[in-house]
Design a protein around this motif. Structure first.
Motif: not given
Lengths: 111, 115
Positions: B17, B114, B19, B82, B11, B13-14
């Motif tokens: 965000q 991340v 999760v 995150t 995964q 993600t920014q």
């Protein structure tokens, strides 16, 4: 607070040789576990050790537990390349059986 | 042989965000765990879960983390906002009981990145 230490951190062995990985833990623990981890993979259970003097063997690996010394060992006999992996010991951290892991030993068996 | 499964395997993600990492423990197991492993480091306990509630959590498991068993099979870990330092491999584990010989079985892990 339970702490678990392993040594060595890295072990380069030749095939056919014997060696031992050591695992010390700081306070009383009911159980001691050994896991194997291949690169990028999950943890595979190898042994669960419960009592003082417990010894378990699977193939070329033998694990033992000395609860008085708070020491577990993982002995490798006549190493083969397939044993190359990271080996973790973990102690049972209490009522919920959370595992407290050691730092791991990266074992590289050279032909 | 029954096994613990986890999704997704990776995964990205920014930062900031939310999760949700998903796990399906072994079906007759009652105790569930999340651990994380930052690249090159040891495996660290996050949380244990039994009977639909958290039984123990570590210092790492702060207010940004939550766990849930939304139905009879899934066990999820949510990170609300995150941070870069949350980048790690997250392992779910389960055990049948916490009895003497019980082993925790680990899933294949979710690698969280991340950015």
């Amino acid at each position: 607070e339970l702490k678990v230490e392993q040594n060595p951190l890295f072990l380069s062995m030749q095939e056919g040789k014997n060696y031992t990985i050591y695992c010390n833990y700081s306070t009383t623990s009911d159980r001691l576990y050994w896991y194997r981890q291949d690169p990028g993979k999950s943890l595979e259970s190898l042994f669960v050790l419960l009592s003082n003097g417990a010894v378990k063997q699977e193939g070329r690996l033998m694990a033992s537990l000395d609860t008085k010394a708070r020491l577990s060992t993982l002995h490798i006999t006549a190493a083969v390349h397939d044993l190359s992996a990271t080996y973790f010991c973990a102690a049972d951290g209490g009522a919920t059986n959370k595992l407290i892991f050691g730092t791991g030993t990266l074992l590289a068996v050279q032909p | 042989e029954p096994e613990v499964t986890q999704t997704p395997s990776h995964q990205v993600t920014q930062m900031g965000q939310e999760v949700i990492l998903r796990c399906v423990p072994i079906s007759n197991h009652l105790y569930f765990y999340w651990y994380r492993q930052i690249l090159g480091q040891k495996v660290e306990f996050l949380v244990s879960f039994y009977n639909n509630e958290i039984s123990e959590k570590s210092e790492i498991f702060d207010d940004q983390f939550s766990v849930e068993r939304p139905d009879g099979s899934n066990f999820t870990l949510k990170i609300r906002s995150t941070k870069l330092e949350d980048s790690a491999m997250y392992f779910c584990a389960s055990s049948e009981t916490v009895g003497a010989m019980d082993t925790q079985y680990f899933g294949p892990g979710t690698r969280l990145t991340v950015l």
